[in-house]
Design an enzyme around this catalytic site. Structure first.
Site, PDB file in Angstrom:
ATOM      1  CD  GLU A  61      -2.520  -1.353   2.107  1.00  0.00           C
ATOM      2  OE1 GLU A  61      -2.732  -0.621   3.694  1.00  0.00           O
ATOM      3  OE2 GLU A  61      -3.648  -2.488   2.212  1.00  0.00           O
ATOM      4  CG  ASN A 117      -0.213  -7.639  -1.180  1.00  0.00           C
ATOM      5  OD1 ASN A 117      -0.998  -8.114  -2.045  1.00  0.00           O
ATOM      6  ND2 ASN A 117      -0.756  -7.224   0.079  1.00  0.00           N
ATOM      7  CG  HIS A 176      -9.883  -6.039   1.244  1.00  0.00           C
ATOM      8  ND1 HIS A 176     -10.001  -7.148   2.038  1.00  0.00           N
ATOM      9  CD2 HIS A 176      -8.236  -5.601   1.347  1.00  0.00           C
ATOM     10  CE1 HIS A 176      -8.724  -8.037   2.302  1.00  0.00           C
ATOM     11  NE2 HIS A 176      -8.153  -6.824   2.000  1.00  0.00           N
ATOM     12  CD  GLU A 194      -4.610  -8.983   1.576  1.00  0.00           C
ATOM     13  OE1 GLU A 194      -5.246  -7.415   2.257  1.00  0.00           O
ATOM     14  OE2 GLU A 194      -3.740  -8.406   2.018  1.00  0.00           O
ATOM     15  CG  ASP A 209     -12.535  -9.766   1.925  1.00  0.00           C
ATOM     16  OD1 ASP A 209     -12.629  -9.004   1.610  1.00  0.00           O
ATOM     17  OD2 ASP A 209     -11.595  -9.692   3.946  1.00  0.00           O
TER      18      ASP A 209
HETATM   19  C1  XIL Z   1      -6.307  -6.634   8.589  1.00  0.00           C
HETATM   20  C2  XIL Z   1      -6.445  -7.895   9.740  1.00  0.00           C
HETATM   21  O1  XIL Z   1      -6.919  -8.379   8.439  1.00  0.00           O
HETATM   22  C3  XIL Z   1      -7.008  -7.177  10.830  1.00  0.00           C
HETATM   23  O2  XIL Z   1      -7.199  -8.586  11.949  1.00  0.00           O
HETATM   24  C4  XIL Z   1      -5.572  -6.094  11.091  1.00  0.00           C
HETATM   25  O3  XIL Z   1      -6.603  -5.834  12.201  1.00  0.00           O
HETATM   26  C5  XIL Z   1      -5.985  -5.128  10.224  1.00  0.00           C
HETATM   27  O4  XIL Z   1      -5.706  -5.649   8.940  1.00  0.00           O
HETATM   28  N1  XIL Z   1      -4.833  -5.133   4.081  1.00  0.00           N
HETATM   29  C6  XIL Z   1      -3.522  -5.419   4.333  1.00  0.00           C
HETATM   30  C7  XIL Z   1      -3.874  -6.372   5.524  1.00  0.00           C
HETATM   31  O5  XIL Z   1      -2.932  -5.549   4.060  1.00  0.00           O
HETATM   32  O6  XIL Z   1      -3.294  -6.565   6.203  1.00  0.00           O
HETATM   33  C8  XIL Z   1      -5.264  -6.016   6.478  1.00  0.00           C
HETATM   34  O7  XIL Z   1      -5.529  -7.020   7.821  1.00  0.00           O
HETATM   35  C9  XIL Z   1      -6.312  -5.867   5.666  1.00  0.00           C
HETATM   36  C10 XIL Z   1      -6.356  -4.609   4.402  1.00  0.00           C
END
Ligand code: XIL
Length: 407
Positions: free
Chosen positions: A194, A237, A273, A302, A304
């Protein structure tokens, strides 16, 4: 796409034994590390299914042999404010499914700075060690997450008033120590997470490394990680980079610059996400393909798909169908790109999902309910994975899992 920050406002509310044959295959097929897809990582060519899983109806079982289907491993972060004990260590059913369903794992928080490096002179490797050992025992890859980020950094670092030289040395030492510890055991690292905002500008305010050291530190981070583990594939990422937009184009241009300078950048990954109330990024495949054309690996890391829950908290059938379709399209986009051989979901059960904690009124974002029952989204992934094998569609039609999922 709705911007999210870490920690967000919302957060405040709250063994495997390889057979000799497989081992030999792994040795024979393991190519030299290259800036080419995960398909060329050591062991990828071998059948790493643990004995005993062979006849099971799971995602990793139906997936093509060289494809990594992964999950985040629940622990740390938001879990620490929840009423349950750390899931990975305490929930036996969770552990059983994590092993049975996935051939790749990503520590959800356990390798982040605040967790693994809580004090300047103190590392906390216990959880990350346990996850890496679990992965080894079950024939799983590990995606390391993450080394250079603006979020989830410990107070000693953020408030340390270090000089630029000191900070540089702190980052170098951290990367060499953490990547070095898991050398040969972590196949992909999210080196920089990020680093761009939505307009494609470096996050020079929030990100301590970019603010204090300037963007050149990014190339150094990749070089140090490569020095510590020359076989690991090193990734950028981010979220909001699924489609072709200002942010993903900033990565596209930066990747080209770094490759031209000989910096060991091996991959680009989109977190994915997603949310059913926003349109699916239809140009996801085209975006991954343009990175593939640069010769770097791609991955979805990641995934979802969240939704605004009805007042009774129960998703409608239409919501579940839309969710299943988004999961399927995301997976299919990856399967369609040669160098996209790794697809990770950000948790597999709603029981432990980060979504309700971070997005007010939203939830149900994973592929299994709280009690681990499969949702339509699980079936959509299973079917798409099965169909990615030669003759897979016909075989899947005959499999009892299909009848069960078809409902
Ligand atoms: C999130 C985790 O799922 C949580 O448990 C934590 O409190 C905050 O981070 N982008 C990312 C991940 O790169 O590391 C994040 O994970 C979600 C968004």
């Amino acid at each position: 796409m709705r911007a999210h920050r870490y920690p967000p406002i919302g957060a405040m509310r709250f063994g495997v034994v390889l057979t000799l044959v497989a081992l030999l295959m792994a040795l024979v097929t393991a190519p030299a590390p290259a800036a080419r897809g995960a398909a060329s990582t050591p062991g990828q060519g071998a059948d790493l299914r643990p004995p005993g899983l062979a006849k099971q109806d799971t995602l990793r079982w139906v997936a093509p042999n060289d494809f990594r289907i992964g999950s985040a491993v629940a622990g740390g972060g938001h879990h620490e404010q929840q009423p349950y004990p750390p899931p990975f260590f305490n929930d036996e059913e969770y552990r059983r499914l994590l092993a049975a369903e996935f051939n790749s794992v990503t520590p959800e928080n356990q390798m982040k700075w605040e967790f693994i490096h809580p004090q300047q002179n103190q590392y906390n490797f216990a959880d990350a060690d346990a996850i890496v050992a679990f992965a080894r025992e079950h024939g799983q890859h590990v995606r390391g997450h993450t080394l250079l980020w603006h979020s989830q950094n410990p107070p000693w670092l953020e408030q340390g008033n270090f000089t630029p030289d000191e900070l540089r040395e702190i980052l170098r030492d951290h990367i060499l120590t953490v990547v070095g510890r898991y050398k040969g055991q972590v196949q992909q690292w999210d080196v920089a997470n990020e680093i761009f905002d939505g307009s494609g500008n470096f996050r020079t305010q929030e990100n301590i490394w970019l603010r204090e050291l300037g963007p050149d530190i990014i190339a150094d981070a990749f070089r140090w990680a490569h020095e510590a583990d020359p076989d690991a594939l090193l990734f950028f990422n981010d979220f909001g980079v699924e489609g072709i937009n200002a942010k993903s184009t900033a990565y596209y241009e930066l990747t080209q610059e770094l490759l031209a300078d000989g910096v060991p950048v091996h991959g680009f990954s989109a977190q994915a996400h997603l949310s059913i109330q926003f349109g699916f990024p239809g140009d996801l495949e085209a975006n991954l393909q343009r990175f593939d054309d640069l010769g770097v690996a791609t991955a979805l890391t990641e995934v979802d798909v969240r939704m605004v829950l009805p007042p009774d908290g129960v998703p409608t059938d239409a919501q579940l169908a839309r969710q299943a379709d988004d999961y399927r399209r995301a997976l299919q986009a990856c399967l369609n790109v040669d160098g996209c051989r790794s697809f990770t979901i950000w948790g597999f059960t709603d029981k432990y999902s980060w979504v309700p904690v971070f997005f007010a009124n939203e939830g149900a974002a994973t592929v299994m309910w709280d009690d681990f029952e499969r949702k339509p989204a699980y079936c959509a992934l299973q079917r798409a994975l099965a169909e990615a094998n030669p003759g897979g569609a016909e075989r899947y039609e005959r499999h009892p899992a299909y009848a069960e999922c078809a409902g």
